[in-house]
Design a protein around this motif. Structure first.
Motif, PDB file in Angstrom:
ATOM      1  N   VAL A 211       0.566  -1.528  -0.048  1.00  0.00           N
ATOM      2  CA  VAL A 211      -0.192  -0.111  -0.105  1.00  0.00           C
ATOM      3  C   VAL A 211       0.984   0.853   0.176  1.00  0.00           C
ATOM      4  O   VAL A 211       1.869   1.470   0.898  1.00  0.00           O
ATOM      5  CB  VAL A 211      -0.442  -0.250   0.824  1.00  0.00           C
ATOM      6  CG1 VAL A 211      -2.099   1.364   0.969  1.00  0.00           C
ATOM      7  CG2 VAL A 211      -2.112  -1.024   1.558  1.00  0.00           C
ATOM      8  N   LEU A 212       0.613   1.712  -0.933  1.00  0.00           N
ATOM      9  CA  LEU A 212       1.125   3.310  -0.944  1.00  0.00           C
ATOM     10  C   LEU A 212       0.570   4.001  -1.040  1.00  0.00           C
ATOM     11  O   LEU A 212      -0.491   4.576  -0.501  1.00  0.00           O
ATOM     12  CB  LEU A 212       1.409   3.329  -3.268  1.00  0.00           C
ATOM     13  CG  LEU A 212       2.681   2.717  -3.710  1.00  0.00           C
ATOM     14  CD1 LEU A 212       1.919   2.713  -4.919  1.00  0.00           C
ATOM     15  CD2 LEU A 212       3.526   1.514  -3.034  1.00  0.00           C
ATOM     16  N   THR A 213       1.596   5.303  -0.096  1.00  0.00           N
ATOM     17  CA  THR A 213       0.744   7.337   0.178  1.00  0.00           C
ATOM     18  C   THR A 213       2.227   7.998  -0.689  1.00  0.00           C
ATOM     19  O   THR A 213       3.260   7.521  -0.421  1.00  0.00           O
ATOM     20  CB  THR A 213       1.213   7.401   1.627  1.00  0.00           C
ATOM     21  OG1 THR A 213       0.705   7.959   1.804  1.00  0.00           O
ATOM     22  CG2 THR A 213       2.617   7.312   2.231  1.00  0.00           C
ATOM     23  N   GLN A 223       3.526   2.644   2.835  1.00  0.00           N
ATOM     24  CA  GLN A 223       2.966   3.066   3.928  1.00  0.00           C
ATOM     25  C   GLN A 223       3.952   3.105   4.759  1.00  0.00           C
ATOM     26  O   GLN A 223       3.984   3.449   6.427  1.00  0.00           O
ATOM     27  CB  GLN A 223       1.456   2.661   4.079  1.00  0.00           C
ATOM     28  CG  GLN A 223       0.267   3.739   3.229  1.00  0.00           C
ATOM     29  CD  GLN A 223      -1.285   3.327   3.688  1.00  0.00           C
ATOM     30  OE1 GLN A 223      -0.612   2.131   4.870  1.00  0.00           O
ATOM     31  NE2 GLN A 223      -1.516   3.856   2.959  1.00  0.00           N
ATOM     32  N   THR A 224       3.981   1.433   4.607  1.00  0.00           N
ATOM     33  CA  THR A 224       5.276   0.652   6.175  1.00  0.00           C
ATOM     34  C   THR A 224       6.541   1.129   6.409  1.00  0.00           C
ATOM     35  O   THR A 224       7.162   1.714   7.487  1.00  0.00           O
ATOM     36  CB  THR A 224       4.829  -0.685   6.138  1.00  0.00           C
ATOM     37  OG1 THR A 224       5.366  -1.328   4.619  1.00  0.00           O
ATOM     38  CG2 THR A 224       3.664  -1.177   6.047  1.00  0.00           C
ATOM     39  N   PHE A 227       4.526   4.733   7.626  1.00  0.00           N
ATOM     40  CA  PHE A 227       4.301   5.618   8.935  1.00  0.00           C
ATOM     41  C   PHE A 227       5.305   4.659   9.727  1.00  0.00           C
ATOM     42  O   PHE A 227       4.687   4.401  11.072  1.00  0.00           O
ATOM     43  CB  PHE A 227       3.225   5.458   8.231  1.00  0.00           C
ATOM     44  CG  PHE A 227       2.498   6.434   8.072  1.00  0.00           C
ATOM     45  CD1 PHE A 227       2.359   7.635   8.598  1.00  0.00           C
ATOM     46  CD2 PHE A 227       1.511   6.014   6.567  1.00  0.00           C
ATOM     47  CE1 PHE A 227       1.826   8.767   7.458  1.00  0.00           C
ATOM     48  CE2 PHE A 227       0.838   6.723   5.590  1.00  0.00           C
ATOM     49  CZ  PHE A 227       1.396   8.143   6.119  1.00  0.00           C
ATOM     50  N   ASN A 228       5.871   3.211   9.623  1.00  0.00           N
ATOM     51  CA  ASN A 228       5.968   2.186   9.664  1.00  0.00           C
ATOM     52  C   ASN A 228       5.087   1.790  10.244  1.00  0.00           C
ATOM     53  O   ASN A 228       4.705   0.369  11.535  1.00  0.00           O
ATOM     54  CB  ASN A 228       6.903   2.557  11.182  1.00  0.00           C
ATOM     55  CG  ASN A 228       8.066   3.434  11.220  1.00  0.00           C
ATOM     56  OD1 ASN A 228       8.370   2.233  10.779  1.00  0.00           O
ATOM     57  ND2 ASN A 228       8.011   4.276  12.667  1.00  0.00           N
ATOM     58  N   LYS A 229       3.563   1.498   9.678  1.00  0.00           N
ATOM     59  CA  LYS A 229       2.619   1.013   9.620  1.00  0.00           C
ATOM     60  C   LYS A 229       1.592   1.144   8.439  1.00  0.00           C
ATOM     61  O   LYS A 229       2.188   2.348   7.897  1.00  0.00           O
ATOM     62  CB  LYS A 229       1.587   0.998  11.264  1.00  0.00           C
ATOM     63  CG  LYS A 229       1.561   2.235  11.381  1.00  0.00           C
ATOM     64  CD  LYS A 229       0.215   1.974  12.614  1.00  0.00           C
ATOM     65  CE  LYS A 229      -0.332   4.005  12.780  1.00  0.00           C
ATOM     66  NZ  LYS A 229      -0.737   3.959  13.718  1.00  0.00           N
ATOM     67  N   SER A 230       0.802   0.189   8.743  1.00  0.00           N
ATOM     68  CA  SER A 230      -0.068   0.839   7.548  1.00  0.00           C
ATOM     69  C   SER A 230      -1.391   0.874   7.939  1.00  0.00           C
ATOM     70  O   SER A 230      -2.046   0.824   8.760  1.00  0.00           O
ATOM     71  CB  SER A 230      -0.720  -0.959   6.588  1.00  0.00           C
ATOM     72  OG  SER A 230      -1.402  -0.717   5.842  1.00  0.00           O
ATOM     73  N   VAL A 231      -1.818   2.326   7.188  1.00  0.00           N
ATOM     74  CA  VAL A 231      -2.810   2.706   7.903  1.00  0.00           C
ATOM     75  C   VAL A 231      -4.129   2.569   6.819  1.00  0.00           C
ATOM     76  O   VAL A 231      -5.214   3.442   7.181  1.00  0.00           O
ATOM     77  CB  VAL A 231      -3.073   4.203   7.903  1.00  0.00           C
ATOM     78  CG1 VAL A 231      -1.979   4.435   9.150  1.00  0.00           C
ATOM     79  CG2 VAL A 231      -2.309   4.911   6.917  1.00  0.00           C
ATOM     80  N   ASP A 270       5.256  -2.478  -8.110  1.00  0.00           N
ATOM     81  CA  ASP A 270       3.845  -2.092  -7.962  1.00  0.00           C
ATOM     82  C   ASP A 270       3.638  -1.432  -6.723  1.00  0.00           C
ATOM     83  O   ASP A 270       4.177  -1.815  -6.112  1.00  0.00           O
ATOM     84  CB  ASP A 270       3.226  -3.145  -8.240  1.00  0.00           C
ATOM     85  CG  ASP A 270       2.844  -4.070  -7.681  1.00  0.00           C
ATOM     86  OD1 ASP A 270       4.287  -4.542  -6.518  1.00  0.00           O
ATOM     87  OD2 ASP A 270       3.067  -5.883  -8.323  1.00  0.00           O
ATOM     88  N   GLY A 271       2.453  -1.316  -6.533  1.00  0.00           N
ATOM     89  CA  GLY A 271       1.697  -1.009  -5.382  1.00  0.00           C
ATOM     90  C   GLY A 271       0.221  -0.362  -5.491  1.00  0.00           C
ATOM     91  O   GLY A 271      -0.798  -0.506  -6.818  1.00  0.00           O
TER      92      GLY A 271
END
Length: 389
Positions: A211-213, A223-224, A227-231, A270-271
């Motif tokens: 998952v990308l941000t 995201q990991t 943010f060091n985690k997935s939101v 990808d993402g």
């Protein structure tokens, strides 16, 4: 006099008191700067602090500011006057930076760091001669860090200037024409985004769990990692699926990106991104990097500003319609010039990246040095000989 490594309280080596309130002005018309907990907040015609360190008492609790000239220390600060017969002035700066003073604040609605608490904090000090040597080592690293940061800042300015020039004026052109987005070289075209790209609405459906941000500095990142985690939602099958080289527009405004950010996926094969993003793929007969640099510049802002209703924000997002977005106009050089422009900007970008990598390494080196030097794990002798404790 400290003759060996020993524990002392801050109150034993510093005179600690609170700053004072004043009727300062918020401009710089006064003779002396006024310091709050997080830097200069105005000026005043009197000074109450001359040399030492200011520590944030309320507000930016635990912040540290080195003072070497007359200033007015406000009542949001605690003042530390150093006993320089016991502790080296520059060594104190490095020591304070390791102490995370905010952890000593009261656990209340408005955290507060008191004189009494600060005075009781214990620190371990080596002999004064060794303090000076340690301070000199760490200060030399700090100086290199500052020089590297200055190079990065200057390189960034050069890159920004190149983008402003090349993305609208091109290379070596002398004849220009007026268009709906300003003057561009003859031989260039103005096209809508939907004429040079295809919207991406393909759903993930289990293809990837990355998952990308969007980060203004790093582009599309995991995201990991960011943010060091997935939101993200637990089920990401309905997220948009992107491949390397695809673009995503985050309509959320942030510092430096008043109209949101458009970034190209570079780091991963990808993402997936939230369906709140507008995603697209540049046509194969175009240079993707040309568009990446165009969207990194602020040249497209006027186009989006025209389609984003003033005050039209929902939950922090600009109210930009998909159809309107794909109707924004973009200057399009011939393909050969797209690649030339990209190559010139990339050469400066690569320099910037090298300096950023150097900066991170220097900061890591400094952290390691502070860990061993300020804790006595490595002893530094005045004659430059270094040996393990």
């Amino acid at each position: 006099m400290v003759s060996k490594w020993q524990k002392v309280k801050l109150g034993d080596v510093c005179e600690i008191s609170s700053g004072k309130a004043s009727k300062y002005t918020k401009d710089q018309s006064g003779m002396f700067k006024v310091y709050g907990s997080n830097g200069v907040i105005g000026s005043y015609n009197e000074a109450n602090f001359y040399r030492g360190y200011l520590v944030g008492r309320v507000g930016a609790v635990g912040s540290i500011q080195k003072i070497t000239e007359p200033v007015w220390a406000s009542d949001n600060t605690l003042t530390l006057v150093i006993n320089e017969d016991l502790i080296d002035f520059d060594f104190m700066e490095h020591l304070l930076s390791t102490m995370t003073l905010a952890n000593y604040a009261t656990k209340t609605a408005q955290p507060l760091l008191t004189q009494t608490t600060l005075k009781k904090i214990e620190v371990e000090l080596p002999p004064l001669s060794e303090q000076r040597k340690i301070a000199a080592i760490l200060s030399s690293v700090d100086e290199t860090i500052k020089k590297t940061e200055a190079i990065i800042e200057q390189t960034g300015k050069v890159k920004k200037g190149l983008m402003q020039q090349l993305l609208m004026k091109g290379i070596g052109h002398t004849k220009f024409k007026k268009t709906k987005i300003g003057e561009i070289p003859e031989g260039w075209e103005v096209r809508k985004l939907n004429q040079v790209s295809t919207r991406i609405t393909e759903k993930n459906k289990g293809k990837t769990d990355r998952v990308l941000t969007i980060s203004g500095l790093h582009g599309l990142v995991s995201q990991t990692e960011y943010f060091n985690k997935s939101v993200a939602s637990k089920n990401i099958d309905g997220y948009y699926y992107l491949k390397k080289g695809d673009f995503a527009y985050n309509k959320s405004y942030s510092d430096g990106y008043p109209l949101g950010a458009i970034k190209m996926l570079e780091r991963y094969p990808d993402g997936v991104v939230s369906t709140l993003y507008i995603c697209f793929r540049i046509n194969e007969n175009m240079c993707k990097d040309y568009f990446r640099y165009y969207f990194e510049s602020n040249l497209w802002n006027s186009e989006v500003s025209a389609i984003a209703p003033e005050g039209g924000r929902s939950h922090g997002l600009l109210n930009v319609g998909v159809n309107d977005f794909f109707n924004i106009f973009i200057p399009i050089p011939p393909i050969e010039e797209q690649y030339k422009i990209s190559s010139i900007i990339r050469s400066v970008e690569n320099k910037e990246k090298l300096e950023l990598e150097k900066l991170e390494k220097l900061k890591t080196i400094k952290m390691g040095l502070m860990q061993v030097l300020l804790t006595g794990k490595v002893r530094v002798k005045v004659d430059d000989e270094v040996m393990s404790q």
